[in-house]
Design an enzyme around this catalytic site. Structure first.
Site, short mmCIF file in Angstrom:
data_model
loop_
_atom_site.label_atom_id
_atom_site.label_comp_id
_atom_site.label_asym_id
_atom_site.label_seq_id
_atom_site.Cartn_x
_atom_site.Cartn_y
_atom_site.Cartn_z
N GLY A 86 -19.50 -38.89 -35.89
CA GLY A 86 -19.31 -40.19 -35.27
C GLY A 86 -19.79 -41.31 -36.19
O GLY A 86 -20.84 -41.19 -36.83
N GLN A 106 -25.74 -41.44 -41.81
CA GLN A 106 -25.51 -39.99 -41.77
C GLN A 106 -24.11 -39.67 -42.30
O GLN A 106 -23.95 -38.76 -43.12
CB GLN A 106 -25.66 -39.51 -40.33
CG GLN A 106 -25.22 -38.08 -40.07
CD GLN A 106 -25.64 -37.61 -38.69
OE1 GLN A 106 -26.79 -37.29 -38.47
NE2 GLN A 106 -24.72 -37.58 -37.75
N GLY A 138 -19.40 -40.17 -26.08
CA GLY A 138 -19.27 -40.31 -27.54
C GLY A 138 -19.05 -38.94 -28.17
O GLY A 138 -18.14 -38.76 -29.00
N HIS A 139 -19.86 -37.96 -27.77
CA HIS A 139 -19.67 -36.60 -28.28
C HIS A 139 -18.29 -36.06 -27.86
O HIS A 139 -17.60 -35.42 -28.66
CB HIS A 139 -20.73 -35.66 -27.70
CG HIS A 139 -22.14 -35.98 -28.07
ND1 HIS A 139 -23.08 -36.39 -27.16
CD2 HIS A 139 -22.80 -35.92 -29.26
CE1 HIS A 139 -24.24 -36.57 -27.75
NE2 HIS A 139 -24.10 -36.31 -29.03
N GLN A 154 -35.32 -32.33 -38.95
CA GLN A 154 -34.98 -33.74 -39.14
C GLN A 154 -35.82 -34.67 -38.28
O GLN A 154 -35.55 -35.87 -38.23
CB GLN A 154 -33.49 -33.97 -38.91
CG GLN A 154 -33.03 -33.83 -37.48
CD GLN A 154 -31.51 -33.83 -37.39
OE1 GLN A 154 -30.84 -32.92 -37.88
NE2 GLN A 154 -30.94 -34.84 -36.77
N SER A 191 -25.66 -43.16 -26.54
CA SER A 191 -26.62 -42.37 -27.31
C SER A 191 -27.38 -41.47 -26.36
O SER A 191 -27.67 -41.87 -25.22
CB SER A 191 -27.61 -43.32 -28.02
OG SER A 191 -28.75 -42.58 -28.45
N HIS A 245 -22.59 -36.81 -24.21
CA HIS A 245 -22.05 -37.96 -23.49
C HIS A 245 -20.62 -38.20 -24.00
O HIS A 245 -20.11 -37.42 -24.83
CB HIS A 245 -22.95 -39.19 -23.69
CG HIS A 245 -23.28 -39.47 -25.12
ND1 HIS A 245 -22.33 -39.80 -26.06
CD2 HIS A 245 -24.46 -39.43 -25.81
CE1 HIS A 245 -22.90 -39.99 -27.24
NE2 HIS A 245 -24.20 -39.76 -27.12
N ALA A 299 -27.33 -32.98 -25.08
CA ALA A 299 -27.41 -34.16 -24.21
C ALA A 299 -26.09 -34.92 -24.35
O ALA A 299 -26.05 -36.13 -24.64
CB ALA A 299 -28.61 -35.04 -24.55
N ASP A 309 -23.50 -43.08 -36.39
CA ASP A 309 -24.59 -42.81 -37.33
C ASP A 309 -24.06 -43.03 -38.75
O ASP A 309 -23.72 -42.10 -39.47
CB ASP A 309 -25.10 -41.37 -37.13
CG ASP A 309 -25.70 -41.19 -35.75
OD1 ASP A 309 -26.88 -41.49 -35.58
OD2 ASP A 309 -24.96 -40.79 -34.83
#
Ligand code: AMP
Length: 275
Positions: free
Chosen positions: A143, A149, A33-34, A58, A181, A31, A29, A146
Site C-alpha cells: 500500500g 516502506q 485498505g488491506h 520491526q 490504519s 481493514h 487487524a 507506507d
C-alpha cells in the site's frame, strides 16, 4: 472460507502447483485498505496468499508490539474465500529467537520513520525477504500508505535482483480523509478528530503547491491548528530518492507526515505537484 497455514513446509507444499501467485504481506487487524490490496492481488493471479504476522524485528523498545491488535479469526472472516492465509507463530519464522543475519535498509532507512524508529526498516525488510523466499510469488502487493516502506522494498527488489514484481495500491481513506490504519483503533473519539490534522496538512500542501515553500507553509499551518497532534515531521520528498526536494524542485513530490496523537503514532502521505 480461507485456507490457513501456520508452517513454512505446509505452505510451500500447497503452493507447488499454484500457478501465478500474488502475495499481500500484512500484520493483521485487517481493514478496507488491506482488502483493497487483496482485491488487486485476486485480479492478477491464480492464487493469493495473505500473510498475517506481527513481526517483532520491526518494533523498537517501548513501541506497541505487545498491544498490537491480533484476532486471526476476525481477519479470516473478512478475507474473500479462496485466499490462502499464512499466519506463522514467531518461533516458526525465528526459531533461534533473534536472527544472526539481517538486511540493512541503508541511509534512507535512518531518515523520517527510521529516525524515530531505529532498526524498524532493517526488521521490515528482513521479514519481507523471508516471506518472499517462503511464498515465492510472481507479484507482491503493498500500500502507498507506507510510502517509505514502498520505496525501500522497491530498492531491495532492485538491489538484490529479487525475482518478483511489485504492485502498489493507493491509500484507502475514511470519507473525512483519515487514512485507514490498524492503529486507528487505539484512538479515542477526540483523538480521532485530532488525527484528521494529518490528511488536512496533506490537502493544504496539495492546494498550495506552487513551490516547496508554499506547500510546507500551508501544511504547517494546518498542523498548528491541532496543537495536540505532536508532529514528528512534515516534508516533501522526491519519490525517486526519498530525499527532501530542493526549493526549486518541479514535478511530482511526495508530501509525508507523521504525528503522535495521544500514544498513537500515525503516518500519511500524498502526491504534490510542484513548480
Ligand atoms: P500493515 O498491516 O499495517 O503492515 O499493512 C499491510 C499492508 O497494507 C501494507 O502494504 C500497507 O501499506 C497496506 N495498507 C495499510 N493501510 C492502508 C490503507 N489505508 N490503504 C492502502 N493500503 C494500506
Amino acid at each position: 472460507m480461507t485456507e490457513l497455514f501456520t508452517t513454512i513446509d505446509a505452505l510451500r507444499a500447497r503452493l507447488e502447483d499454484a500457478g501465478r501467485v500474488a502475495f499481500v504481506p500484512t500484520m493483521g487487524a485487517l481493514h478496507d485498505g488491506h482488502l483493497a490490496l487483496v482485491h488487486r492481488a485476486i485480479q492478477v493471479a491464480d492464487t493469493v496468499v495473505v500473510s498475517i504476522f506481527v513481526n517483532p524485528l520491526q518494533f523498537g523498545e517501548g513501541e506497541d508490539f505487545g498491544r498490537y491488535p491480533r484476532d486471526l479469526d476476525a481477519d479470516r472472516a473478512v478475507l474473500p474465500s479462496g485466499v490462502i492465509v499464512f499466519a506463522p507463530e514467531v518461533t516458526e519464522l525465528y526459531p533461534d529467537g533473534d536472527v544472526q543475519v539481517r538486511l540493512s535498509a541503508g541511509a534512507i532507512g535512518d531518515t523520517f520513520e527510521g529516525k524515530t524508529r531505529p532498526g524498524h526498516f532493517d526488521g521490515m525488510l528482513t521479514v519481507v525477504v523471508k516471506l518472499l523466499n517462503i511464498v515465492t510469488p510472481h507479484v507482491v502487493v503493498f500500500g502507498q500508505k507506507d510510502a517509505q516502506q514502498v520505496f525501500l522494498v522497491r530498492r531491495m527488489i532492485q538491489d538484490l535482483n529479487l525475482p518478483v514484481a511489485i504492485d502498489v495500491a493507493p491509500t484507502v481513506r475514511e470519507p473525512d480523509g483519515l487514512a485507514l490504519s490498524s492503529r486507528n483503533r487505539y484512538l479515542s473519539e477526540p483523538e480521532r478528530s485530532t488525527a484528521l490534522a494529518l490528511s488536512a496538512a496533506l490537502s493544504a500542501a496539495t492546494d498550495a503547491s506552487a513551490t516547496r515553500e508554499s506547500a510546507v507553509t500551508a501544511a504547517k499551518a494546518a498542523l498548528a491548528a491541532e496543537p495536540t497532534a505532536d508532529v514528528d515531521y512534515f516534508d516533501l520528498v522526491d519519490p525517486a530518492t526519498f530525499l527532501p526536494v530542493p526549493d526549486d524542485f518541479a514535478g511530482e513530490a511526495t508530501a509525508i507526515v507523521a504525528a503522535r496523537v495521544g500514544t498513537t503514532r500515525l503516518i500519511d502521505n500524498a502526491p504534490v505537484i510542484l513548480g
